[in-house]
Structure formats: structure tokens, C-alpha cells
Design a protein around this motif. Structure first.
Motif, short mmCIF file in Angstrom:
data_model
loop_
_atom_site.label_atom_id
_atom_site.label_comp_id
_atom_site.label_asym_id
_atom_site.label_seq_id
_atom_site.Cartn_x
_atom_site.Cartn_y
_atom_site.Cartn_z
N TYR A 192 37.86 29.46 34.33
CA TYR A 192 37.54 29.81 35.76
C TYR A 192 38.22 29.16 37.20
O TYR A 192 39.13 30.17 37.21
CB TYR A 192 36.23 29.79 36.32
CG TYR A 192 35.57 30.54 35.96
CD1 TYR A 192 35.28 31.97 36.21
CD2 TYR A 192 34.05 30.27 34.40
CE1 TYR A 192 34.17 32.92 34.83
CE2 TYR A 192 33.07 30.83 34.32
CZ TYR A 192 33.07 32.56 34.06
OH TYR A 192 32.47 33.15 33.64
N PRO A 219 43.56 34.06 36.19
CA PRO A 219 44.12 34.65 37.09
C PRO A 219 44.21 35.74 38.16
O PRO A 219 44.60 35.52 39.18
CB PRO A 219 46.03 35.30 36.39
CG PRO A 219 44.93 35.14 35.01
CD PRO A 219 44.02 34.68 35.07
N GLN A 220 42.94 36.03 37.32
CA GLN A 220 42.33 37.18 38.76
C GLN A 220 41.49 36.68 39.83
O GLN A 220 42.21 37.18 40.89
CB GLN A 220 42.31 38.29 37.97
CG GLN A 220 42.89 39.69 37.39
CD GLN A 220 43.32 38.81 35.89
OE1 GLN A 220 42.57 37.86 35.22
NE2 GLN A 220 44.42 38.93 35.20
N PHE A 221 40.25 35.61 39.91
CA PHE A 221 39.92 35.52 40.70
C PHE A 221 39.47 33.52 39.99
O PHE A 221 38.77 33.69 41.08
CB PHE A 221 38.75 35.95 40.47
CG PHE A 221 37.67 35.75 39.04
CD1 PHE A 221 37.56 34.84 38.66
CD2 PHE A 221 37.38 37.09 37.82
CE1 PHE A 221 36.58 34.31 37.29
CE2 PHE A 221 37.54 37.15 36.92
CZ PHE A 221 36.89 36.23 36.38
N ARG A 262 49.80 32.04 39.11
CA ARG A 262 49.93 32.45 38.18
C ARG A 262 48.95 32.66 37.52
O ARG A 262 47.88 31.98 37.53
CB ARG A 262 51.64 31.58 37.46
CG ARG A 262 51.10 30.00 37.64
CD ARG A 262 52.12 29.41 37.82
NE ARG A 262 53.00 29.30 38.56
CZ ARG A 262 54.66 29.68 38.25
NH1 ARG A 262 55.24 29.55 37.11
NH2 ARG A 262 55.16 29.77 39.39
N ALA A 263 49.41 33.10 36.10
CA ALA A 263 48.66 32.17 34.59
C ALA A 263 48.38 31.42 34.20
O ALA A 263 49.09 31.34 33.31
CB ALA A 263 48.49 33.51 33.09
N LEU A 294 47.25 28.81 32.21
CA LEU A 294 46.87 29.22 31.03
C LEU A 294 47.67 29.41 29.58
O LEU A 294 48.14 29.32 28.91
CB LEU A 294 45.36 28.56 30.20
CG LEU A 294 44.34 27.81 31.16
CD1 LEU A 294 43.17 28.27 30.68
CD2 LEU A 294 45.38 25.97 30.42
#
Lengths: 293, 291, 442
Positions: B124, B128-130, B147-148, B150
Motif C-alpha cells: 500500500y 503507484p495509484q494511491f 513511480r511504481a 516495486l
């Protein structure tokens, strides 16, 4: 408890050095520590609130308190996972292994920290090797071996390997700790006519409370949470330990988080209790112990 | 000398139970597993002796080298992260006040949690989104940094070291606290009378006193980091595209997923050899420092 | 020297003690296992229907019923956590300690057990019940026919892995047509992206997901089944062929057009399903397992907008566009060592969990079966009912990892992640080709 008070007086009176160190802990420092503590406690809090959510709630509002407290999760996880029996088995296996680890580990650690003998280096390196092996690669050999001697599917199939795998840590920690116990203590005891067993039992062992507590916590965690050995070496339902119950609610395609979290919340409580009890023991240094008294 | 005779008996009786148990349940399986490393074996069915072929193949597999590099990142991060932070926390929290006890318990808590929970929470945080990290970056205007964490193969191995270090500080802290109990107050006092500054005191008084414990924690760090498995398995499965593969996950996949038991055994033997080398180097370095 | 003697003596004593306690345990077991002495037949079975989902419950109740109906059989049925099942079975197989019956997956899992000589066929059961056998769908026994004319288990379910789930409300909101061709899909992706809506939710942390749900379906549409089976057998086709590069190319097109949400490789399948069901993505390509998962974790409100169809067709492709990848699901396999009365009992149990009644019960637990059965619509979720009928109308084509070797399966799984992180198609194809060639030539 009695010892606890002794200890407190020590910090209060005998160690002005530490008092200074603590005074130096400014408000700012305290705030940083507090922030860090909140960060490390949060996952625990999160686990407990998640344990009472529905699956839908768990995903829709991951951080919020449960919309509706589903106490049912806990009971269902308990029943479906047969966690009562798992708890009993885990308790028995873990306690027995911890005691074995402590007795064998401290004795060996004492010998290795105090005595010089011919094969000492080899023995130390052997134990060192035990720290390095990834346990998954020992599963098949251990399984075959225990099958040969008929140990599979008994409590021994867990207790003996657990102890054996934890021994290196126990030994190295106690060696490191004992190295800083002054030799004069033993010499004095020797003059008083104590044999080595007496010295170990009456003098060294009580001095080791902090490291005993440390080893116990680490060993307890490892045994209580072990999945791989419990999965492979135990067959009978009646002997299964807790971690197997925790894995029941997830298959490769999806996880029932309500039940998984419920089961994990149950399983984590004993470890927290054990830690809280033992953390005070870690603080009982040798100065508070028997050296002068 | 009577004590000498008596001590021989003591040595034998005190050491042997541990040694025997350990040899039977750890050393024998290690050797056994190393032996499988010379075979082509699926874990079931026929075995075929192939000498050093497994080892040759491992050394030529670039995934192995990537896993090794990732393990090195873990080791370095553990040595410069876990150990110093744990030591500082141990010193600062040595007091028995309510505050210290509270923080001490809190710091240890990630360790009692199942890795699954740790993995979920950090999933969490890194989402990347929240996720928390990206939200904070956006809030302070560093949106381009988000960024993402993981999935981005450039950063994910480093992103993973943080939760691992964060979980493991607790045990090292209590090991240090236990060790610090042994510094006698007289030495402490003497140092204070000499007017040693805090930093200096740490280096010249405290550290040497608990040096043997520091060495042990370094050994635990090295061997622990080389065996690291759970966190990566939960957070990334060693991916994407094996970018966060570790030696232990590499070994596990070969052993249990693609039925190359012999190959997997050879990998774990190599893990042990690397571990032994590093611990040997550590031993030499720390001994020099102590002198 | 003395010390050495002492030590070896201690070692001997220790071994003796260990084997002593061990032997007693063994004897106990041996007593129980002798079937001739007592009249009860002892039967052990391992499965992984351990959880609280409907399918697991359905299978467990079938097993319980079997137990009640057969008082002369002493059944030891163990539900093993699915996450550890393969590890446990592999280890135990290495020690040749398998139970009488055990759950096996289609594909390399059961094939490796067969190659190691640990299984025996259950053909006689099928011969005794020809009606039963006849009602299995075409291809149901394909993965379990290791020898001509012999079958090694009866599948208890079907894996249907490549449904296109879509959210009708989102499609309506942005006035997008549900894609039936590749171009329409690309258009839809563009529209959704322009509106900051994730087109397709994907949770590929466990890297089998993209392979199982997407690449097989694209592959079928581009290359056709024939080519894929040839390439798997390495007969007249290779994974470096242009067809396969094209297949990977379509996947890369999805990646390059941001069809998936960012970070798809670090969230799991369940999280992706939730992302989709919460309306944050317009589509999801997933298997029948999502029907089960969503039924357990989504509200009616969320479910009412969800519909299901097949993946769009690909222009100029050689394969069948009206198809879903899938195949026989797992079944119970019979250990080679099981004989006599125990074997009779074991076959009986296989029939109890995969016979006509069992298939119906499993189908009515919102889980696909490889068996021609009718289900009571009121017992299942409406989405499942739609999917169930969709499968009846479409062709079932191979899932890649059911045909590839275990190693090649890993290679293509990781290869797709590689493509998602910038790897080239050719290198992925080459690696897959190498791995499969190694597996086929012994």
C-alpha cells in the motif's frame, strides 16, 4: 518483580553516565522516536482493525475503521482453521524447543567462550555453517532422514530440527555476551570450591538473564511462525501447528483476507505477550544480578 | 591439575548434546544437500551424476549473478542500516522509563507480524495509484519522482530493502540492549569523569566493550541477508522479470517450481560458500579493528 | 583419541535413542495400515480444498458424504494449505511417502509425477462407468493420458482462464463499444486512457497471471492451436517463428498503449480484481477463479454492472476467435503403491468427487467443470451463470503452461514481465524456444 526494582534503582543511582545520555535526549529526539514508534506500531493496529472487516470493506477502505465490526471473522477463523488445537500444539512445540535451545545453547556457548581445546575452531566453524544454510534446501534431506528413523509425524520432527537450527544463534549470542563477563568472577567461585557445573549453574546462568531473554524471544518467534517444517514433517491433523491454519484461507487465485487477518490477529497475540514479558528481563543486567550481592 | 581433568569432562558433557543434535539435524542435511548438487535430479525419479555441471551452469546464468548482486545490496543496507540504527536505538532507549519501554516495544513489533501483513502494508505504501510515497511526493511538488516503486526495475530492489531493514531492526536492538547491560557503571563513570564526549564515548568506550556482540550481529546480518526470502516472496515474487530475484528465491524456484532439485541444491551450496567467504572477511576486518 | 571414542559413542547412543522413539511410531502406523487384520480399509487422501470458498466447501462435503456412505472405509482426508501444497507434495514424493490419493494439477505437475513412476492409471473406473466418461467435455482427459488408452485421473473442474470481464456502466459512461475486434479494443483503450480511466486491470505479481489469462488467448487468435501444439512438441514449429513474435507483439501493443494500470507487476490477482470491481478499471482479463473471488468479496451493487465475454478477434489470425483458453482442471491421482481393497476404495472416492453428482455440485458452487451438466440457475451467481453458458458456446483452447515444461512455463511468465519492463520480443521468444527445446530433447 523484585529484580525489576533492583534494576530501576540501578539506573537511578549507580549509573550517572546513562542518566546524562538520557537527559541529552531532547524533546526533538523524543518526537522523532515517537514518530518512528507510531510507524512501527501502525501495521499491528492495521492488522487488528482489518481482522474485523468484511472482505469488501477491507478493500474499499483499507485504512478506515471497520464499518461494522465483524467479530465473527475471529470465531470463524478459529473454527475453520482448528486454531485451538493448533495453538496447543504450537505452544507445546515452541516451549519445548525454546527450553532445549536455551539449555543446550548456553552450555555450548559457555564452553566455547571460556575453554581452549583441540577441536574448538572446527566446532565453532560447524556452528557457523548452520547460520548460512537456507532452510528450504534442507527439507528433502531432513524428510528422508526422519523417515528412516521414523521421526516423521511426531512432535520430535519439529522440536529437534527447530532446536538444532536455532542453536547457532543461541550459541553465538551467548558467546558474545559471556565474553564480556569478567573471568575474575569464576576464579573467585573456583576458590570457593565450586565445580564447573556449579559455576555455570549458580554464577554464569543467572548473570545471563538479558541474553537468555533475547534468545528466547528470537527462538520463540522463529518456532511459533515456522511454516515450512510444520508443513512437510507433520501429517496427522492432531499434531498440526498454528502457521498451517493461517495459510488455509488463500489459494493461488485469491485470498480471503477477512479470515486470514482474523487468524493472524489471533496468532500474533501470544508473541506480543511473550515479548512484553521478556523485554523487562533483557534489562536485568549482571550488575543488578548476583555479582555483588 | 585436578581442575584440568574436571574441565575436560565438563567440556565434553556440556558441548556434546548441542553438537550432536546440531550435526544430526543441520550438518548432515547440509552435506546431503551438497551431495545432490552433483546430480541431475527432479526431486523425484531417477538421479544422474553430472559432476560439476550444475555449478558450471549456475555460474553462467546471469540471473544468478543478478540475484547475488541483489543479495549484496541487502547485506550492505543491513550493515549500514540495521546495525547502526539498532545500536543507536539501544543506547538511547536503555532507560527503563515508560517512554523507552513503549518505543522499544514498538520498534520490535514489525518482527512479530507475519511477513504477509508487512508485505501488504508496504504494498500500500508503495502503490503507484494511491500509495503513501507517491501521495507525499505529489504533495511536495516532486511529482516527477513518483513511480511504481516495486515494479520499476531501476529502483525496486532498493525499495525492498527499506521494509526488510525496518522489520529487522528490532531483534538487533534487543541484542544490543542485552549486551549493553554488561558495561559496568564504573567504566561508564570513568569515561564521564574524563569528560569524554558522547560520540567519542560511543567509539572508545561503549563499542569496544560490546565488540564481540557487534561481530556476532554482523555475522547474523550477512548470513541473514544471504538467506533472505520471505519479504521478497511476498512483495514481488522476485519479479518483475526476476529483477528482485535473490539467491534463496532462485534456489526455491529451481527446487520446487521447475523440478530441478539437484540444481537448487547446488545453488544453496553456493550460498553457503559465499556466506562463509563474507563471514571470513568480516572476521578478519573486525579482528583488526579490535586490536 | 579418547575424546573421539567418547564422541562416537555418544553419537551412537543418540542415533539409537532417536531411532528407538521413531520405531515405536512406525509400528503404530504399520499396525493401522494392515488392512487384512481389521475389516476396515484405510484410505489416505490429500487435497487442497482447505479454504472457506464455496468450491472448497462443496468438495469437502462430497468427501464427508463419502465417509458416511462407506463406514467400512477409514478415511484420512487432509486439507493442505494451497500455498504450500506443491512444496509438501514434492518433498514427500522425494521420500516416496505419497498418500493413496492426492490432488494433482494438469500439466507439468502431474506429468512429472507420472514420469517418476509414482502414479497408476484409473482407466478401469472409466471402463466401469462408460456413461460417466462420455459426458466429459472434449479434451477433458487430454492432460492425463500419459499413455495411449490409459487415463490417470478425472478432472474435478475446468480451468477457463481468459474471460474478458467488463464494467457496463463505465462503457456506457464513455460511450465505448464493447470490443469484438482488436482495433475496437485499441480504440477503447485510448478513450479510457484519455479519460484517466485504467483500461484493463492486471495483477501480475505472481507472474503466471498474464501468461495464463492473456498470452494464450492472443496466441490462439494469431497462431491457432495446431501451431502451438507443434511448437510445444518442437515438431515443425519453433517459438522463434514469426507467428509467435507477432503474438508477443500484440501483448506489447497493450503494454505500450498503457492498457494496464501502472505497477501491474507488483499487485496480486486479488488486488487487481478489487481495482476492477471498484470501478477504477473498465476491463479485466481473468479466469473463472475471479467469479469465485468476486462472489465472495464484492457487493451486489458492484456486481450488477459486470458482464463477461470472450477476448476480441485479431485480424488475419489463423486461430479461433470465439474461444477461451482453458482445459481440464485438477483431479485426484492414484499412487502407484496403492493396491487391493485400498485401491477399490480409492477409485470409489475418485468417483465420489468427480462423478455426475459431484460435477453438478461443483458446478453449482460457482466453479467451472469439464463435464456436461445442467445447473440450477437459482443456486449460482448471475455472472457465473453467464460465464457458464458462454463457455458452453465457445471452444476451449490451450493455456500455455498446461503444455509447456515447468521451466518453459517460468520462462514465458518472466518473459511477459520482461516485455512489460522494456525487454525485446525476440529475446523472450528465444529464451522460451531454448527452454522448451531443452525440455523436449532429453
Amino acid at each position: 518483580m523484585e529484580l525489576g526494582t533492583t534494576r530501576t534503582t540501578r539506573t537511578a543511582t549507580a549509573s550517572p553516565g546513562k542518566k546524562i545520555a538520557e537527559k541529552g535526549l531532547s524533546l526533538f529526539g523524543k518526537l522523532i522516536l515517537l514518530g518512528y514508534a507510531v510507524g512501527t506500531l501502525y501495521p499491528l493496529y492495521w492488522l487488528f482493525i482489518s481482522a474485523f472487516k468484511t472482505n469488501e470493506d477491507f478493500f474499499n477502505n483499507p485504512y478506515a475503521l471497520p464499518k461494522e465490526w465483524k467479530i465473527d471473522n475471529i470465531f470463524r477463523a478459529w473454527d475453520l482453521g482448528d486454531m485451538g488445537r493448533g495453538m496447543l500444539n504450537s505452544t507445546f512445540v515452541t516451549l519445548t524447543s525454546v527450553i532445549l535451545t536455551l539449555v543446550l545453547g548456553l552450555l555450548a556457548g559457555y564452553v566455547l567462550s571460556r575453554f581452549q581445546f583441540r577441536f574448538k575452531k572446527i566446532v565453532v566453524s560447524l556452528f557457523l555453517a548452520g547460520l548460512m544454510i537456507p532452510i528450504h534446501s534442507t527439507l528433502v534431506p531432513l524428510f528422508l532422514m526422519m523417515k528412516e528413523v521414523g521421526l516423521l509425524d511426531t512432535y520430535g520432527a519439529l522440536i529437534l530440527p527447530y532446536t538444532a537450527f536455532e542453536l547457532p544463534i543461541a550459541i553465538f549470542l551467548s558467546m558474545g555476551y559471556m565474553a564480556s563477563i569478567p573471568k575474575e568472577i569464576e576464579e573467585a567461585a573456583m576458590i570457593d570450591g565450586n565445580g564447573w557445573w556449579g559455576i555455570f549453574g549458580r554464577i554464569i546462568f543467572p548473570l545471563c538473564t538479558p541474553i537468555i531473554a533475547t534468545i528466547t524471544i528470537l527462538a520463540f518467534l522463529r518456532f511459533w511462525n515456522d511454516f515450512s517444517f510444520a508443513l512437510v514433517f507433520i501429517n496427522t491433523q492432531a499434531l498440526k501447528t498454528l502457521p498451517l491454519s493461517l495459510a488455509l484461507f488463500s489459494d493461488g487465485f485469491g485470498t480471503d483476507y477477512a479470515l486470514t487477518m482474523g487468524a493472524m490477529a489471533i496468532a500474533v497475540i501470544p508473541t506480543i505477550v511473550v515479548y512484553l514479558i521478556l523485554q523487562d528481563q533483557i534489562m536485568k543486567g549482571m550488575v543488578a544480578g548476583s555479582i555483588k550481592g | 591439575m585436578p581442575t584440568a581433568v574436571r574441565s575436560k569432562g565438563f567440556i565434553a558433557l556440556a558441548l556434546l548434546p548441542a553438537l550432536i543434535l546440531f550435526v544430526v539435524f543441520v550438518i548432515v542435511p547440509i552435506i546431503w544437500s551438497a551431495y545432490y548438487g552433483f546430480f541431475e535430479w527432479k526431486g523425484i525419479g531417477a538421479t544422474k551424476f553430472i559432476g560439476l555441471d550444475n555449478y558450471r551452469e549456475i555460474l553462467q546464468d546471469h540471473i544468478f549473478w543478478r540475484a547475488l548482486k541483489n543479495n549484496m545490496i541487502l547485506i550492505v543496507s543491513a550493515i549500514v542500516g540495521q546495525v547502526p540504527i539498532a545500536l543507536i536505538l539501544a543506547i538511547v532507549l536503555l532507560k527503563n522509563s515508560f517512554f523507552s519501554r513503549f518505543v522499544r516495544s514498538a520498534v520490535f513489533m514489525p518482527m512479530v507480524l507475519s511477513t504477509v501483513v508487512v508485505g501488504l502494508i508496504w504494498g500500500y505504501i508503495y502503490n503507484p495509484q494511491f500509495g503513501l510515497v507517491n501521495t507525499i511526493l505529489e504533495a511536495v511538488g516532486l511529482e516527477s519522482w513518483s513511480r511504481a516503486w516495486l515494479s520499476d526495475v531501476k529502483v525496486n530492489m532498493f525499495a525492498i530493502t527499506i521494509p526488510i531493514n525496518w522489520s529487522n531492526i528490532g531483534p538487533y536492538m534487543i541484542i544490543f540492549i542485552a549486551a549493553l547491560q554488561n558495561i559496568s557503571p564504573e567504566i561508564d563513570d570513568a569515561a564521564n569523569i574524563d569528560g569524554a564526549q558522547k560520540g567519542k564515548k560511543l567509539f572508545y568506550v561503549t563499542l569496544p566493550m560490546i565488540w564481540s556482540t557487534v561481530v556476532v550481529t554482523l555475522v547474523l546480518c550477512i548470513s541473514g541477508s544471504l538467506k533472505a526470502f520471505d519479504h521478497v516472496m511476498v512483495m514481488t515474487h522476485g519479479g518483475p522479470a526476476q529483477s528482485t530475484e535473490l539467491l534463496a528465491t532462485y534456489m526455491y524456484n529451481n527446487t520446487f517450481r521447475v523440478y530441478r532439485y539437484g540444481y537448487g541444491s547446488a545453488v544453496s551450496t553456493i550460498i553457503m560458500i559465499i556466506s562463509a567467504l563474507l563471514i571470513g572477511i568480516n572476521y578478519i576486518l573486525t579482528r583488526k579493528k579490535a586490536d | 583419541m579418547k575424546k573421539m571414542q567418547k564422541m562416537s559413542l555418544m553419537l551412537l547412543i543418540m542415533m539409537f535413542i532417536i531411532s528407538a522413539c521413531g520405531n515405536s511410531g512406525d509400528n503404530k502406523k504399520a499396525e493401522g495400515e494392515v488392512t487384512k487384520k481389521d475389516d476396515k480399509v484405510k484410505l489416505t487422501v490429500w487435497h487442497n480444498f482447505a479454504g472457506d470458498d464455496l468450491r472448497a466447501k462443496a468438495v469437502r462435503s462430497l468427501i464427508e458424504k463419502f465417509q458416511q456412505d462407506n463406514p467400512n472405509i477409514e478415511l484420512d482426508a487432509q486439507a493442505i494449505p494451497p500455498d504450500g501444497y506443491r512444496q509438501r507434495l514434492s518433498t514427500v514424493a522425494a521420500g516416496n511417502e505419497l498418500p493413496d490419493l492426492f490432488f494433482v494439477y494438469a500439466g507439468s505437475h502431474s506429468a512429472e509425477l507420472y514420469k517418476a513412476g509414482l502414479l497408476q492409471p484409473i482407466t478401469e473406473l472409466a471402463d466401469q462407468n462408460p456413461d460417466w466418461k462420455a459426458k466429459f467435455l472434449p479434451g477433458a482427459f487430454d492432460p492425463y493420458q500419459f499413455e495411449e488408452g490409459q487415463i490417470y485421473t478425472a478432472p474435478m473442474g475446468m480451468s477457463a482462464t481468459s474471460f474478458l470481464y467488463y464494467n457496463t456502466a463505465i462503457f456506457e459512461q464513455y460511450k465505448v463499444k464493447v470490443p469484438t475486434t482488436w482495433d475496437e479494443l485499441m480504440t477503447a483503450i485510448k478513450v479510457f486512457n484519455d479519460n484517466k480511466m485504467t483500461p484493463i486491470a492486471l495483477g501480475n505479481k505472481a507472474p503466471w497471471v498474464a501468461q495464463s489469462t492473456i498470452i494464450g488467448a492472443i496466441g490462439e487468435r494469431v497462431t491457432g492451436t495446431e501451431w502451438f501444439k507443434n511448437a510445444s512438441a518442437q515438431k515443425g514449429a519453433k517459438f522463434t517463428d514469426p507467428e509467435f513474435i507477432d503474438t508477443l507483439g500484440y501483448f506489447k501493443q497493450l503494454v505500450d498503449n498503457n492498457a494496464f494500470q501502472e505497477g501491474a507487476n507488483s499487485i496480486d490477482n486479488t488486488q487487481a480484481e478489487q481495482y476492477f470491481i471498484q470501478g477504477k478499471a473498465a476491463m479485466m482479463i481473468s479466469g473463472a477463479w475471479s467469479l469465485t473471488n468476486l462472489a465472495a468479496s464484492a457487493s451486489e451493487e458492484q456486481m450488477k454492472d459486470i458482464d463477461v465475454t470472450v477476448l476480441p478477434s485479431i485480424p488475419g489470425g489463423k486461430g479461433d476467435a470465439n474461444s477461451i483458453t482453458g482445459g481440464a482442471g485438477a483431479g485426484l491421482a492414484l499412487s502407484k503403491r496403492t493396491e487391493g481393497a485400498t485401491k477399490e476404495a480409492a477409485l470409489k472416492l475418485i468417483y465420489a468427487v468427480s462423478g455426475p453428482d459431484a460435477q453438478k455440485a461443483i458446478a453449482e458452487s460457482n466453479s467451472m467443470v469439464m463435464y456436461d451438466t445442467d445447473i440450477d440457475q437459482s443456486k449460482v451467481s448471475s455472472l457465473y451463470y453467464k460465464a457458464f453458458n458462454l463457455v458452453k458456446k465457445t471452444n476451449i483452447t490451450p493455456v500455455y503452461d498446461a503444455y509447456l515444461s515447468a521451466e518453459s512455463g517460468e520462462v514465458i511468465n518472466n518473459g511477459l514481465q520482461e516485455i512489460m519492463t522494456g525487454g525485446t520480443l525476440e529475446s523472450v521468444a528465444q529464451k522460451l524456444q531454448d527452454a522448451q527445446a531443452r525440455a523436449v530433447t532429453p
